[in-house]
Design a protein around this motif. Structure first.
Motif, PDB file in Angstrom:
ATOM      1  N   SER A 113       0.831  -1.212   0.000  1.00 50.78           N
ATOM      2  CA  SER A 113       0.000   0.000   0.000  1.00 50.78           C
ATOM      3  C   SER A 113       0.865   1.261   0.000  1.00 50.78           C
ATOM      4  CB  SER A 113      -0.945  -0.002   1.206  1.00 50.78           C
ATOM      5  OG  SER A 113      -0.256   0.299   2.385  1.00 50.78           O
ATOM      6  N   LYS A 114       2.086   1.143   0.526  1.00 51.07           N
ATOM      7  CA  LYS A 114       2.978   2.324   0.555  1.00 51.07           C
ATOM      8  C   LYS A 114       3.358   2.759  -0.855  1.00 51.07           C
ATOM      9  CE  LYS A 114       5.352   1.390   4.862  1.00 51.07           C
ATOM     10  NZ  LYS A 114       6.534   0.713   5.382  1.00 51.07           N
ATOM     11  N   ASN A 115       3.504   1.761  -1.759  1.00 47.83           N
ATOM     12  CA  ASN A 115       3.964   2.078  -3.118  1.00 47.83           C
ATOM     13  C   ASN A 115       2.837   2.384  -4.100  1.00 47.83           C
ATOM     14  OD1 ASN A 115       6.489   1.404  -2.133  1.00 47.83           O
ATOM     15  ND2 ASN A 115       6.230  -0.759  -2.653  1.00 47.83           N
ATOM     16  N   ALA A 116       1.584   2.374  -3.615  1.00 46.43           N
ATOM     17  CA  ALA A 116       0.462   2.623  -4.529  1.00 46.43           C
ATOM     18  C   ALA A 116       0.511   4.051  -5.064  1.00 46.43           C
ATOM     19  CB  ALA A 116      -0.848   2.382  -3.789  1.00 46.43           C
ATOM     20  N   ASP A 117       0.127   4.210  -6.352  1.00 45.53           N
ATOM     21  CA  ASP A 117       0.220   5.557  -6.940  1.00 45.53           C
ATOM     22  C   ASP A 117      -1.002   6.433  -6.666  1.00 45.53           C
ATOM     23  OD1 ASP A 117      -1.122   3.799  -8.501  1.00 45.53           O
ATOM     24  OD2 ASP A 117       0.130   4.017 -10.289  1.00 45.53           O
ATOM     25  N   THR A 118      -2.153   5.827  -6.352  1.00 46.55           N
ATOM     26  CA  THR A 118      -3.336   6.648  -6.007  1.00 46.55           C
ATOM     27  C   THR A 118      -3.914   6.180  -4.669  1.00 46.55           C
ATOM     28  OG1 THR A 118      -4.882   5.131  -7.056  1.00 46.55           O
ATOM     29  CG2 THR A 118      -3.995   6.884  -8.449  1.00 46.55           C
ATOM     30  N   ASP A 119      -4.708   7.046  -4.037  1.00 47.81           N
ATOM     31  CA  ASP A 119      -5.327   6.678  -2.752  1.00 47.81           C
ATOM     32  C   ASP A 119      -6.360   5.575  -2.942  1.00 47.81           C
ATOM     33  OD1 ASP A 119      -3.755   8.373  -1.349  1.00 47.81           O
ATOM     34  OD2 ASP A 119      -5.260   9.942  -1.087  1.00 47.81           O
ATOM     35  N   ASP A 120      -7.054   5.618  -4.092  1.00 49.24           N
ATOM     36  CA  ASP A 120      -8.050   4.574  -4.366  1.00 49.24           C
ATOM     37  C   ASP A 120      -7.364   3.197  -4.391  1.00 49.24           C
ATOM     38  OD1 ASP A 120     -10.758   3.701  -5.435  1.00 49.24           O
ATOM     39  OD2 ASP A 120      -9.406   2.956  -6.985  1.00 49.24           O
ATOM     40  N   ARG A 121      -6.225   3.156  -5.062  1.00 50.83           N
ATOM     41  CA  ARG A 121      -5.481   1.889  -5.172  1.00 50.83           C
ATOM     42  C   ARG A 121      -4.941   1.464  -3.794  1.00 50.83           C
ATOM     43  NH1 ARG A 121      -4.447  -1.952  -7.862  1.00 50.83           N
ATOM     44  NH2 ARG A 121      -2.412  -2.931  -7.928  1.00 50.83           N
ATOM     45  N   ARG A 122      -4.517   2.460  -3.005  1.00 55.96           N
ATOM     46  CA  ARG A 122      -3.988   2.192  -1.656  1.00 55.96           C
ATOM     47  C   ARG A 122      -5.068   1.531  -0.791  1.00 55.96           C
ATOM     48  NH1 ARG A 122      -1.337   7.008  -0.893  1.00 55.96           N
ATOM     49  NH2 ARG A 122       0.480   6.025  -1.785  1.00 55.96           N
ATOM     50  N   PHE A 123      -6.273   2.100  -0.817  1.00 57.35           N
ATOM     51  CA  PHE A 123      -7.375   1.513  -0.047  1.00 57.35           C
ATOM     52  C   PHE A 123      -7.706   0.116  -0.552  1.00 57.35           C
ATOM     53  CE2 PHE A 123      -8.750   6.042   0.993  1.00 57.35           C
ATOM     54  CZ  PHE A 123      -8.460   5.922   2.343  1.00 57.35           C
ATOM     55  N   LYS A 124      -7.691  -0.035  -1.895  1.00 56.27           N
ATOM     56  CA  LYS A 124      -8.053  -1.334  -2.477  1.00 56.27           C
ATOM     57  C   LYS A 124      -7.066  -2.418  -2.028  1.00 56.27           C
ATOM     58  CE  LYS A 124      -8.959  -3.628  -6.838  1.00 56.27           C
ATOM     59  NZ  LYS A 124      -8.793  -3.580  -8.298  1.00 56.27           N
ATOM     60  N   ILE A 125      -5.766  -2.107  -2.076  1.00 55.24           N
ATOM     61  CA  ILE A 125      -4.729  -3.071  -1.659  1.00 55.24           C
ATOM     62  C   ILE A 125      -4.953  -3.476  -0.197  1.00 55.24           C
ATOM     63  CG2 ILE A 125      -2.253  -3.283  -1.135  1.00 55.24           C
ATOM     64  CD1 ILE A 125      -1.747  -1.513  -3.631  1.00 55.24           C
TER      65      ILE A 125
END
Ligand code: HEM
Length: 157
Positions: A113-125
């Motif tokens: 989640s630290k390396n996700a490029d968007t917040d949406d992707r961070r939450f999804k992970i």
């Protein structure tokens, strides 16, 4: 030193509620924030870290129990017999290995989640990795209602 085993067992029993509370709270909050398209804030990061650290603390209690428990001693010393005994095998093998897998899933999810490029992707992970981790934890706890490996919901000190 005889008190260390019962003390750790009581702490391990109690701490499960802290772990479950933080994991469920994280999932509800992350799901809500993703659905509402809100940003990932320092509070979210703190909650994520708190859930992972609480899980690590529970893992440490669990590993201490694995070393001290008469159940796991019996399992390791009489492996060929004990592996056929449901209760003994549960703590000697199934519970411990599933919880190690859950700890790995939470760690990987948290790092990815630290390396996700968007917040949406961070939450999804986080929803995926913490969600699978929680399912494994829920299925591997010796619940009081379980007819196979029943343990009390709370132990007194
Ligand atoms: C690698 C991690 C873990 C290991 C090695 C481990 C090991 C153990 C062992 C050996 C016992 C039985 C002790 C005995 O009765 O002599 C036990 C009991 C238990 N474990 Fe774990 N555990 C781990 C993680 C967890 C987690 C993550 C949870 C829940 C969030 C959990 C919840 C419980 C509960 C509720 C009991 C029953 C305690 C009681 O008898 O009151 N364990 N664990």
């Amino acid at each position: 030193m005889d008190y260390i085993y019962p003390l750790t067992l009581t702490l391990h029993s109690f701490w499960r509620w802290v772990v479950l509370f933080l994991l469920v709270l994280s999932l509800i909050r992350f799901w809500y924030k993703r659905t509402a398209q809100l940003t990932f804030t320092p509070t979210d990061r703190l909650l994520k870290k708190a859930a992972v650290i609480a899980f690590y603390i529970q893992t440490i209690f669990g590993l201490v129990l694995y070393v001290l428990s008469p159940i796991t001693h019996y399992f390791l010393q009489h492996f060929h017999t004990a592996v056929h005994l449901r209760q003994i095998r549960f703590f000697g093998m199934e519970h411990s290995s599933m919880m190690v897998i859950a700890a790995i899933l939470l760690t990987v999810g948290s790092m990815k989640s630290k390396n996700a490029d968007t917040d949406d992707r961070r939450f999804k992970i986080l929803l995926i990795w913490f969600g699978i981790g929680l399912l494994i934890v829920l299925s591997s706890i010796p619940w009081a209602f379980s007819p196979l490996t029943s343990r009390p919901n709370f132990r007194s000190f």
